[in-house]
Design a protein around this motif. Sequence first.
Motif, PDB file in Angstrom:
ATOM      1  N   VAL A 103      15.092  32.961 -19.681  1.00 42.54           N
ATOM      2  CA  VAL A 103      16.108  32.045 -20.202  1.00 42.54           C
ATOM      3  C   VAL A 103      15.910  30.685 -19.540  1.00 42.54           C
ATOM      4  CG1 VAL A 103      17.761  33.884 -20.679  1.00 42.54           C
ATOM      5  CG2 VAL A 103      17.776  32.760 -18.459  1.00 42.54           C
ATOM      6  N   ASP A 104      16.388  29.658 -20.180  1.00 39.77           N
ATOM      7  CA  ASP A 104      16.224  28.296 -19.689  1.00 39.77           C
ATOM      8  C   ASP A 104      16.986  28.121 -18.370  1.00 39.77           C
ATOM      9  OD1 ASP A 104      16.034  25.604 -19.224  1.00 39.77           O
ATOM     10  OD2 ASP A 104      16.807  24.988 -21.194  1.00 39.77           O
ATOM     11  N   PRO A 136       6.250  31.843 -16.609  1.00 38.25           N
ATOM     12  CA  PRO A 136       5.850  32.715 -17.718  1.00 38.25           C
ATOM     13  C   PRO A 136       4.602  33.515 -17.324  1.00 38.25           C
ATOM     14  CG  PRO A 136       6.196  30.449 -18.466  1.00 38.25           C
ATOM     15  CD  PRO A 136       6.184  30.420 -16.969  1.00 38.25           C
ATOM     16  N   CYS A 137       4.552  34.763 -17.747  1.00 39.21           N
ATOM     17  CA  CYS A 137       3.384  35.610 -17.471  1.00 39.21           C
ATOM     18  C   CYS A 137       3.237  36.579 -18.628  1.00 39.21           C
ATOM     19  CB  CYS A 137       3.549  36.349 -16.140  1.00 39.21           C
ATOM     20  SG  CYS A 137       2.253  37.573 -15.814  1.00 39.21           S
ATOM     21  N   THR A 138       2.537  36.154 -19.663  1.00 39.90           N
ATOM     22  CA  THR A 138       2.321  37.007 -20.824  1.00 39.90           C
ATOM     23  C   THR A 138       1.132  37.919 -20.558  1.00 39.90           C
ATOM     24  OG1 THR A 138       3.203  35.335 -22.339  1.00 39.90           O
ATOM     25  CG2 THR A 138       1.793  37.049 -23.290  1.00 39.90           C
ATOM     26  N   ILE A 139       1.377  39.226 -20.645  1.00 36.44           N
ATOM     27  CA  ILE A 139       0.333  40.217 -20.388  1.00 36.44           C
ATOM     28  C   ILE A 139      -0.170  40.740 -21.729  1.00 36.44           C
ATOM     29  CG2 ILE A 139      -0.206  42.429 -19.304  1.00 36.44           C
ATOM     30  CD1 ILE A 139       1.994  41.862 -17.279  1.00 36.44           C
ATOM     31  N   GLU A 148       6.689  38.606 -22.696  1.00 32.18           N
ATOM     32  CA  GLU A 148       7.079  37.338 -23.306  1.00 32.18           C
ATOM     33  C   GLU A 148       8.587  37.128 -23.253  1.00 32.18           C
ATOM     34  OE1 GLU A 148       5.365  37.514 -27.196  1.00 32.18           O
ATOM     35  OE2 GLU A 148       3.547  36.443 -26.578  1.00 32.18           O
ATOM     36  N   GLU A 149       9.330  38.190 -23.013  1.00 30.65           N
ATOM     37  CA  GLU A 149      10.792  38.096 -22.924  1.00 30.65           C
ATOM     38  C   GLU A 149      11.273  37.863 -21.495  1.00 30.65           C
ATOM     39  OE1 GLU A 149      11.698  41.229 -26.622  1.00 30.65           O
ATOM     40  OE2 GLU A 149      11.894  41.872 -24.518  1.00 30.65           O
ATOM     41  N   ARG A 150      10.340  37.817 -20.539  1.00 31.55           N
ATOM     42  CA  ARG A 150      10.722  37.738 -19.132  1.00 31.55           C
ATOM     43  C   ARG A 150       9.899  36.704 -18.381  1.00 31.55           C
ATOM     44  NH1 ARG A 150      11.252  42.814 -21.043  1.00 31.55           N
ATOM     45  NH2 ARG A 150      12.983  44.124 -20.307  1.00 31.55           N
ATOM     46  N   PHE A 151      10.451  36.251 -17.263  1.00 31.23           N
ATOM     47  CA  PHE A 151       9.717  35.475 -16.275  1.00 31.23           C
ATOM     48  C   PHE A 151       9.195  36.423 -15.207  1.00 31.23           C
ATOM     49  CE2 PHE A 151      12.451  31.614 -17.302  1.00 31.23           C
ATOM     50  CZ  PHE A 151      11.402  30.848 -17.784  1.00 31.23           C
ATOM     51  N   LEU A 152       8.030  36.105 -14.669  1.00 38.45           N
ATOM     52  CA  LEU A 152       7.622  36.684 -13.396  1.00 38.45           C
ATOM     53  C   LEU A 152       8.394  35.921 -12.320  1.00 38.45           C
ATOM     54  CD1 LEU A 152       5.768  38.507 -11.682  1.00 38.45           C
ATOM     55  CD2 LEU A 152       4.103  36.634 -11.693  1.00 38.45           C
ATOM     56  N   HIS A 153       9.155  36.644 -11.536  1.00 42.10           N
ATOM     57  CA  HIS A 153      10.058  36.031 -10.565  1.00 42.10           C
ATOM     58  C   HIS A 153       9.510  36.275  -9.162  1.00 42.10           C
ATOM     59  CE1 HIS A 153      14.333  36.069  -8.597  1.00 42.10           C
ATOM     60  NE2 HIS A 153      13.666  34.968  -8.322  1.00 42.10           N
TER      61      HIS A 153
END
Length: 219
Positions: A103-104, A136-139, A148-153
């Motif tokens: 989310v932003d 962002p971390c698209t696997i 794509e629905e999550r951030f790598l935190h």
Amino acid sequence: MGAIAFSAISCTTTEPPSQAKDRLCEISEGSAEEALLHRTLAARSYDTEWLHRDRDFSERMQDMLRHSSTPSTPRVESCGFAPRDQQSNARDVVIHFSWTPRVDPSKHPRLKERTYYELGNSFGESSDAFTELRTPCTIPGDLRTKSEERFLHAKATYSADLDAAPDTTMRNEQVSFLYLMARRATNALGCEGNPLKADPVAKPIATSSHTSAPEGTKR
């Protein structure tokens, strides 16, 4: 970023020889990570604890993403760094990772006790007690949709607050160090497009208003 000067710097690591090719916690002599880590620890020498090897880390993070029924996942600790010379303001650092909803971040309240950053497509915040980075971390493959629905935190936590008043330069360096360590995680996970390929440029976001931290919230 200000000049960083130390003498007689040394470090040791606890990983066995079989982990020599892993990069998740490796700090090379003379690297930007080394200089930033010494500043973050407030120490000339340190010991490294490898809490996960690259492959173990990647498998666990991907398994949590694959099987998670919630937007956020538990954290996975990757590295620990501890000062060897116990100066009065020295502190330990532990780095861990999780997945959080993409989310932003600008929609969240910004607390006056923290400093906020935009680093390309990544978002950071730092205080005396911790530093966070969301990227962002698209696997590719079966995890594409979920990633794509999550951030790598990424989060770095410190064993003690610094004695000095909040220091913007220090927070800039904390964010830069975490960014470089998170880059290793994106490499281990195989994030599409190398999201942290560029070198970090940590400049605080100018904000016109802040919100005070809720009672009981740690800085």
